[in-house]
Enzyme design. Structure first.
Site, short mmCIF file in Angstrom:
data_model
loop_
_atom_site.label_atom_id
_atom_site.label_comp_id
_atom_site.label_asym_id
_atom_site.label_seq_id
_atom_site.Cartn_x
_atom_site.Cartn_y
_atom_site.Cartn_z
N HIS A 95 0.99 -1.56 -0.13
CA HIS A 95 0.15 0.14 0.57
C HIS A 95 1.14 1.30 -0.41
CE1 HIS A 95 -3.94 -2.11 1.82
NE2 HIS A 95 -3.68 -2.99 0.60
N GLU A 125 1.22 3.66 2.17
CA GLU A 125 1.43 4.40 3.18
C GLU A 125 3.07 3.54 3.71
OE1 GLU A 125 -1.46 3.56 2.41
OE2 GLU A 125 -2.62 4.43 3.75
N CYS A 133 -5.68 2.54 5.79
CA CYS A 133 -6.65 0.93 6.32
C CYS A 133 -6.13 0.52 7.88
CB CYS A 133 -6.46 -0.05 5.38
SG CYS A 133 -4.51 -1.04 5.52
N CYS A 138 -2.13 -0.27 6.99
CA CYS A 138 -1.30 0.87 7.62
C CYS A 138 -1.13 1.93 8.90
CB CYS A 138 -1.50 1.94 6.01
SG CYS A 138 -1.23 0.86 4.97
ZN LIG Z 1 -2.77 -0.32 3.70
#
Ligand SMILES: [Zn+2]
Length: 174
Positions: free
Chosen positions: A67, A69, A97, A100
């Site tokens: 992801h 991040e 999420c 993250c």
């Molecule tokens: Zn994430």
């Protein structure tokens, strides 16, 4: 010490949001779409002012943890040569999420700022809202939800790794 003084001591002063960094995270997300990545971007601003970018690379790298991040946190740690980003701020194009958010906690960043939220992501077909519900659920409702089985199965050797860790003189605490 009065009550308010105790509260003031326990609440960390938030690092102020920098709108330009947040806009940068959003523009990285838009660029990511044009470059076959997911529609997410992130920026880590380190304690000493370095700006390190990341975008979603899940499908490019076949890495479900890539992801934006996480990508930005990994790059920041690699560049600084540390696993501790204390004093840093994470800017994300969308609400992080649970993975993250946990990554930001493990990295010890001081603050997280995001532009869109989990509902915007859900409207575009992403599972963020479902995963947040998964973490918020009790073990019973989680099991009934059918997303994924998670169950504690204690073995006799379960704490052996921690026993080894506790007596290791060369360990690096994190
Ligand atoms: Zn994430």
């Amino acid at each position: 010490m009065d009550r308010n003084a105790v509260i003031n001591q326990s609440v960390r002063t938030a690092v102020p949001v920098d709108a330009a960094h947040l806009e940068k995270a959003v523009s990285l997300a838009v660029d990511s779409v044009a470059n076959a990545g997911g529609p997410f971007g992130a920026v880590v601003v380190t304690r000493d002012g370095r700006v390190i970018e990341g975008n979603n690379r899940v499908t490019q790298d076949n890495d479900p943890t890539a992801h934006a991040e996480v990508t930005a946190i990994r790059r920041a740690c690699a560049e600084l040569g540390t696993f501790d980003l204390s004093g840093a701020v994470l800017y994300s194009s969308c609400e992080p999420c649970p993975m993250c958010l946990a990554s930001a906690l493990w990295a010890r960043v001081d603050a997280v700022y995001f532009a869109a939220d989990r509902h915007d992501a859900a409207a575009a077909g992403f599972d963020d809202a479902v995963f947040y519900d998964f973490f918020a659920a009790t073990p019973e409702t989680r099991a009934a939800g059918g997303v994924m089985t998670v169950r504690h199965e204690r073995t006799g050797s379960a704490v052996a790794p921690f026993d080894a860790w506790r007596v290791l003189e060369t360990r690096i605490d994190y």
